[in-house]
Design a protein around this motif. Structure first.
Motif, PDB file in Angstrom:
ATOM      1  N   SER A 160      -4.442   8.450   4.013  1.00 15.92           N
ATOM      2  CA  SER A 160      -3.336   8.032   4.878  1.00 15.92           C
ATOM      3  C   SER A 160      -3.925   7.198   6.004  1.00 15.92           C
ATOM      4  O   SER A 160      -3.466   6.466   6.733  1.00 15.92           O
ATOM      5  N   SER A 161      -5.389   7.337   6.320  1.00 15.55           N
ATOM      6  CA  SER A 161      -6.044   6.524   7.318  1.00 15.55           C
ATOM      7  C   SER A 161      -6.128   5.032   7.013  1.00 15.55           C
ATOM      8  O   SER A 161      -5.891   4.413   7.935  1.00 15.55           O
ATOM      9  N   THR A 162      -6.019   4.814   5.641  1.00 12.51           N
ATOM     10  CA  THR A 162      -5.994   3.541   5.355  1.00 12.51           C
ATOM     11  C   THR A 162      -4.550   2.775   5.616  1.00 12.51           C
ATOM     12  O   THR A 162      -4.637   1.643   5.981  1.00 12.51           O
ATOM     13  N   PHE A 163      -3.461   3.588   5.104  1.00 15.95           N
ATOM     14  CA  PHE A 163      -2.146   2.956   5.771  1.00 15.95           C
ATOM     15  C   PHE A 163      -1.917   2.830   7.329  1.00 15.95           C
ATOM     16  O   PHE A 163      -1.620   2.015   7.638  1.00 15.95           O
ATOM     17  N   HIS A 164      -2.517   3.963   7.986  1.00 14.61           N
ATOM     18  CA  HIS A 164      -2.302   3.841   9.470  1.00 14.61           C
ATOM     19  C   HIS A 164      -3.175   2.583   9.903  1.00 14.61           C
ATOM     20  O   HIS A 164      -2.972   1.754  10.936  1.00 14.61           O
ATOM     21  N   ARG A 165      -4.492   2.360   9.554  1.00 14.97           N
ATOM     22  CA  ARG A 165      -5.345   1.137   9.701  1.00 14.97           C
ATOM     23  C   ARG A 165      -4.461  -0.241   9.329  1.00 14.97           C
ATOM     24  O   ARG A 165      -4.544  -1.128  10.273  1.00 14.97           O
ATOM     25  N   GLN A 166      -3.736  -0.400   8.174  1.00 15.16           N
ATOM     26  CA  GLN A 166      -3.271  -1.441   7.914  1.00 15.16           C
ATOM     27  C   GLN A 166      -2.182  -1.703   8.868  1.00 15.16           C
ATOM     28  O   GLN A 166      -1.846  -2.984   9.036  1.00 15.16           O
ATOM     29  N   LEU A 167      -1.429  -0.754   9.203  1.00  9.94           N
ATOM     30  CA  LEU A 167      -0.261  -0.994  10.439  1.00  9.94           C
ATOM     31  C   LEU A 167      -1.143  -1.488  11.652  1.00  9.94           C
ATOM     32  O   LEU A 167      -0.458  -2.416  12.034  1.00  9.94           O
ATOM     33  N   THR A 168      -2.213  -1.264  11.924  1.00  8.94           N
ATOM     34  CA  THR A 168      -2.694  -1.773  13.276  1.00  8.94           C
ATOM     35  C   THR A 168      -3.213  -3.326  12.876  1.00  8.94           C
ATOM     36  O   THR A 168      -3.079  -4.052  13.726  1.00  8.94           O
ATOM     37  N   TYR A 169      -3.463  -3.533  11.763  1.00 12.67           N
ATOM     38  CA  TYR A 169      -3.878  -5.060  11.196  1.00 12.67           C
ATOM     39  C   TYR A 169      -2.532  -5.687  11.474  1.00 12.67           C
ATOM     40  O   TYR A 169      -2.920  -6.992  11.574  1.00 12.67           O
ATOM     41  N   TYR A 170      -1.460  -5.183  11.099  1.00  8.89           N
ATOM     42  CA  TYR A 170      -0.181  -5.949  11.063  1.00  8.89           C
ATOM     43  C   TYR A 170       0.486  -5.999  12.515  1.00  8.89           C
ATOM     44  O   TYR A 170       1.576  -5.963  12.623  1.00  8.89           O
ATOM     45  N   GLN A 171      -0.360  -5.689  13.475  1.00 10.08           N
ATOM     46  CA  GLN A 171       0.023  -5.822  14.969  1.00 10.08           C
ATOM     47  C   GLN A 171       1.029  -4.629  15.287  1.00 10.08           C
ATOM     48  O   GLN A 171       1.612  -4.667  16.152  1.00 10.08           O
ATOM     49  N   PHE A 172       1.030  -3.363  14.615  1.00  7.27           N
ATOM     50  CA  PHE A 172       1.638  -2.472  15.035  1.00  7.27           C
ATOM     51  C   PHE A 172       0.822  -1.554  15.965  1.00  7.27           C
ATOM     52  O   PHE A 172      -0.458  -1.298  15.709  1.00  7.27           O
ATOM     53  N   TYR A 173       1.274  -1.141  17.317  1.00 10.33           N
ATOM     54  CA  TYR A 173       0.316  -0.288  17.868  1.00 10.33           C
ATOM     55  C   TYR A 173       1.099   1.170  17.775  1.00 10.33           C
ATOM     56  O   TYR A 173       2.135   1.410  17.641  1.00 10.33           O
ATOM     57  N   GLN A 229      10.780   8.627   4.251  1.00  9.38           N
ATOM     58  CA  GLN A 229       9.565   9.119   3.218  1.00  9.38           C
ATOM     59  C   GLN A 229       8.414   9.438   4.167  1.00  9.38           C
ATOM     60  O   GLN A 229       7.583   9.063   4.263  1.00  9.38           O
ATOM     61  N   GLY A 230       8.626  10.467   5.174  1.00  4.85           N
ATOM     62  CA  GLY A 230       7.540  11.022   6.159  1.00  4.85           C
ATOM     63  C   GLY A 230       7.821  10.294   7.309  1.00  4.85           C
ATOM     64  O   GLY A 230       6.975  10.312   8.279  1.00  4.85           O
ATOM     65  N   ILE A 231       8.408   8.898   7.422  1.00  4.12           N
ATOM     66  CA  ILE A 231       8.473   7.831   8.387  1.00  4.12           C
ATOM     67  C   ILE A 231       9.719   7.490   8.626  1.00  4.12           C
ATOM     68  O   ILE A 231      10.539   7.386   7.596  1.00  4.12           O
ATOM     69  N   ARG A 232      10.527   7.188   9.775  1.00  7.53           N
ATOM     70  CA  ARG A 232      11.808   6.716   9.843  1.00  7.53           C
ATOM     71  C   ARG A 232      11.934   6.057  10.982  1.00  7.53           C
ATOM     72  O   ARG A 232      11.089   6.079  12.021  1.00  7.53           O
ATOM     73  N   TRP A 233      12.972   5.415  11.297  1.00  5.31           N
ATOM     74  CA  TRP A 233      13.262   4.700  12.579  1.00  5.31           C
ATOM     75  C   TRP A 233      13.407   5.782  13.630  1.00  5.31           C
ATOM     76  O   TRP A 233      14.108   6.718  13.653  1.00  5.31           O
ATOM     77  N   GLU A 278       3.663  14.191   7.977  1.00  2.00           N
ATOM     78  CA  GLU A 278       2.782  13.739   7.521  1.00  2.00           C
ATOM     79  C   GLU A 278       2.552  13.950   5.792  1.00  2.00           C
ATOM     80  O   GLU A 278       1.840  13.135   5.226  1.00  2.00           O
ATOM     81  N   GLU A 279       2.885  15.369   5.479  1.00  2.00           N
ATOM     82  CA  GLU A 279       2.800  15.249   4.105  1.00  2.00           C
ATOM     83  C   GLU A 279       3.525  14.626   3.098  1.00  2.00           C
ATOM     84  O   GLU A 279       3.153  13.848   1.955  1.00  2.00           O
TER      85      GLU A 279
END
Length: 208
Positions: free
Chosen positions: A52-65, A20-24, A36-37
Motif C-alpha cells: 500500500s505504501s507504493t500506492f500512497h507514494r504514487q499519489l504524492t508523485y501525482y501532486q496529491f497531498y 474500494q476502500g477509498i471514496r469521495w 485500509e484492508e
C-alpha cells in the motif's frame, strides 16, 4: 496528460467511484481512505502491487497531498482531481520535485495549525482545572452548610425554653446570612414544618 499518468488516474477514479476502500469526500474535492484492508485488496487488483505504501507514494508523485481530516479519515487532495469535473484531470502531472514541495508546504501548514490547536487545548485545560477547583470549594461549603443546618434544625425543634429559642434563632440567622432569598426560604420552610423537595440543584446538595 501522458499515457502512464492517464492509466493511473483512470484506475484511481474507478476505485474511488466504486468505494474500494477509498471514496469521495462529501464535497467531492478530496479522497477519504475509510478501509485500509479493502483498499489494499483494490491496490493488488488494479496496480499489481503488494504494498500500500507504493500506492500512497504514487499519489504524492501525482501532486496529491495528504493529511488527517477532523472526521478521523486519512485524506488526499489534488486541486485537479474532482468528482464533478473530470476535464481538470488533464492538468495532473507526475512530478517528483513539485510533489515534494507541495507536501512540504502542506506539512508546514498542518504543523502551524496543530500548534494553534494545541495552544487552544491548553487554555481549555487550564479553564477546566480552575472550574474543578471552584466546584470542589463550593462542594465543601455546601456540605458544611448542610451539616450545620441539619444540626440547627434538630436544635430548634427540641429546644422548648424561650431564651434558648431566641439564642437559636440568632444563631440560625448568622448561618443563613449571605444566602440568596430563595435558598433561605427553602431552608426555613424545611425547618419550620413546610417541607419541600430537597432536589433544588443538579448538584446533589440537600438544601441549596
Amino acid at each position: 496528460m501522458n499515457t502512464k499518468t492517464y492509466k493511473f488516474i483512470n484506475k484511481l477514479r474507478q476505485m474511488v467511484d466504486s468505494n474500494q476502500g477509498i471514496r469521495w469526500s462529501i464535497h467531492g474535492d478530496m479522497l477519504e481512505i475509510f478501509d485500509e484492508e479493502l483498499l489494499h485488496q483494490a491496490i493488488l487488483k488494479n496496480f499489481r502491487s503488494s504494498k500500500s505504501s507504493t500506492f500512497h507514494r504514487q499519489l504524492t508523485y501525482y501532486q496529491f497531498y495528504t493529511f488527517m481530516h477532523q472526521n478521523g479519515y486519512r485524506v488526499y487532495k489534488n486541486q485537479y482531481f474532482l468528482r464533478d469535473n473530470i476535464q481538470l484531470e488533464d492538468n495532473i502531472m507526475r512530478n517528483f520535485k513539485s510533489s515534494t514541495n507541495n507536501q512540504t508546504q502542506e506539512l508546514i501548514n498542518l504543523q502551524a495549525e496543530n500548534k494553534k490547536l494545541m495552544k487552544q487545548l491548553k487554555e481549555i485545560e487550564k479553564t477546566q482545572v480552575q472550574i474543578m477547583k471552584n466546584l470542589q470549594i463550593q462542594t465543601k461549603i455546601h456540605h458544611l452548610l448542610t451539616k450545620n443546618l441539619q444540626n440547627t434544625s434538630k436544635y430548634l425543634h427540641n429546644k422548648q425554653q424561650v431564651d434558648g429559642s431566641r439564642i437559636s434563632v440568632r444563631f440560625f440567622i448568622r448561618i443563613i446570612k449571605g444566602l440568596k432569598h430563595d435558598s433561605v426560604e427553602k431552608i426555613t420552610k424545611h425547618i419550620f414544618g413546610e417541607k419541600e423537595s430537597t432536589c433544588y440543584s443538579p448538584i446533589p446538595f440537600q438544601y441549596i
